[in-house]
Each structure stands twice: as C-alpha cells, then as structure tokens.
Design an enzyme around this catalytic site. Sequence first.
Site, PDB file in Angstrom:
ATOM      1  N   VAL A 105     109.882  16.019  -0.868  1.00  0.00           N
ATOM      2  CA  VAL A 105     109.654  16.959  -1.973  1.00  0.00           C
ATOM      3  C   VAL A 105     108.656  18.044  -1.590  1.00  0.00           C
ATOM      4  CG1 VAL A 105     110.090  15.146  -3.677  1.00  0.00           C
ATOM      5  CG2 VAL A 105     107.731  15.620  -2.989  1.00  0.00           C
ATOM      6  N   SER A 117      98.328  10.544 -14.156  1.00  0.00           N
ATOM      7  CA  SER A 117      97.563   9.320 -13.947  1.00  0.00           C
ATOM      8  C   SER A 117      96.294   9.380 -14.763  1.00  0.00           C
ATOM      9  CB  SER A 117      97.216   9.155 -12.469  1.00  0.00           C
ATOM     10  OG  SER A 117      96.337   8.067 -12.270  1.00  0.00           O
ATOM     11  N   TYR A 122      93.413  12.864  -5.103  1.00  0.00           N
ATOM     12  CA  TYR A 122      94.422  12.357  -6.035  1.00  0.00           C
ATOM     13  C   TYR A 122      94.141  12.885  -7.445  1.00  0.00           C
ATOM     14  CZ  TYR A 122      97.305   8.834  -8.461  1.00  0.00           C
ATOM     15  OH  TYR A 122      98.233   8.188  -9.250  1.00  0.00           O
ATOM     16  N   LYS A 132      96.621  15.322  -9.678  1.00  0.00           N
ATOM     17  CA  LYS A 132      97.126  14.899 -10.984  1.00  0.00           C
ATOM     18  C   LYS A 132      96.621  15.808 -12.104  1.00  0.00           C
ATOM     19  CE  LYS A 132      99.647  11.371  -9.798  1.00  0.00           C
ATOM     20  NZ  LYS A 132     101.130  11.541  -9.786  1.00  0.00           N
TER      21      LYS A 132
END
Length: 310
Positions: A66, A144, A157, A161
């Site tokens: 992706v 998340s 991360y 997100k």
Amino acid sequence: MSLIDFKGQVAIVTGAGRNLGRGYAIDLARRGASVIVNDIDSACADAVVSDIVAAGGKAVASYHSVATPEGGLAIVAAALTHFGTLDILVNNAGNVHAGLFATMPLSHFEDVLAVHLKGAFCVTQPAWAIMQAKGYGRIVMTGSAGGVYPEQGYSEYATAKAGLVGMTRALAAEGKEHGILVNMINPQAGGSTMTQDANPIPEIAYEKSDPDAALAPYKSVAAISPLVQYLCSSQCSQTGMVLAAGAGWYGRVFLGLTHGWAVPGAGVLPELEDVAANIARITRTREHIVPHSPSGEMHHIATRLGLLEA
C-alpha cells in the site's frame, strides 16, 4: 431489523492476511461481498482467499504494498479487473517499530508513516475516483487508542494514527456530497501479529494493568468486526466519526472545545499573567462543545466574546 448484506458489492481490505483484516474480509464475504484480500504476505492472503472460497464466497488475493502510488493503483485495479467496480475500502494495513523518540532512526519513523498514512492515501485516492463517479462509497480507516491517547515508546505509530484522524475527517467533508462516507475504527482486539513482533523497549517497565487483564478474555476480532461491517454498509449514515470498539463495548472518540476563558470584551488583550491565572478554566473539560468544522470553532469564540448569540 432485516439482515444487512453486501450482495453485489465489491470490497478491498488491506492487511487482510491476518488478525483484524482477515476477520473483516471473511465477514464481508460471508454477507455477500466480493473481496480483494490484500497483504504483502502472499501465503497469508492466499489462505484467506481459500477460506472464503471454500465457504462459497468470492475473493481474489492482491500482494501489492500500500506504501506506493503504484501499489495502491494495482490494488484498486484488481477490484476492477476481477469484479468490475468498487464500493468498500477498509484501510487496515499497518506496521510498527517500538522505540524511544530520542534514539529512533528516521527510517523507522518514515517506514511506519509510509504504511499507515501514506498507504491510506495511495489506496484511497484511486478508490475515490471510482466511488465519486458512481456516487457511492464506504471507506473505513484504522486508527488506534495509541493515536489519541499515546504512551511512551511508539511516537511514530501515534503520529501516523493521529494523521489518519485528520485524513478521515477531511475526506468525510469532501466525500459527503458524492455519497462517500469515511469513518475510522479504533479497535481494542488484543495482541496482533504486528504488535507482538515489535521488540520490547528495555528502558520501559511494562506492566499489565488491571483493565488489560480484565478485558483480555473478551478481546477478539469478532467483537470488532460488526462495527466495521456497519460502517461498510449502505445502512451507515455517519461520516467523519472516530469510533472505538473492544470486548463488546462500542463508543465514539471525539475532539472538543472547552468552554474556556475569554477576556472581558473583544479587543482586550491579556497579559501572560492573565492566562496563567485562568489556565484551570481554559483546560477544564466539564463544559465543552464538539465543533464540526473550523467555522464551528470560530462561532464558539465569537459567542464567548459576546460578538454573536449562542
């Protein structure tokens, strides 16, 4: 309520070889959708396709990443080639590198953003063209709790997100007039392969909290998937929402504005000490609103200054 199905619809699920993505793909196919099962692990993608076909469903594997425009185009092209259209996109592919910010290599930061944030862009953009042309689409982003209530050790991360929250809300604003609804799911589904593969950080003392232990027996893909399926369905009318799910609980995550503190009148400029003296009122969340646009925030400010009626 009558049963909701996806007969005649085509879905793409990225990161569908394991865990949450696998569950979403199987459940969408079980309710009639033709599914592109995307995963860079070809064996896992093939296994999910085999499970779907064995149960009487329709699915085709895609192994493209992706994280590039070419990969995103190829994933969407697979839907057109094999099934003729696209109605549903679930951006679920993800990765993680655990590490403290002070010593994090830039390559780790970029790698995580490339899959979560750039990956969502690369797949969604070609999908968007199809959905806009047909006047219908459902897009689900995967967020998340770590993106809205981040803890130490996962700044890359959390950044990725949190970026997806902005993308979700911006695309919802653009898509509504074209029949494209865009929402986000923040799943609490237990340890995934992605998180289990992340190396622990020696500097952090990990403790399993009481809520973790209490919820662990009830966390599952099956407890998340019904909400994702709803967001993928024609029954869904919500857009721009960030929804959370775990262990049989479902709720909404939102950004709000506190009632705040305002100067005595428009044009009065405060001193630093005025702000310091009122910081408790500025940050108190007991009274708040949830604006739906930047103009909503401006309206709130104008009413607090007495320039407009509430």
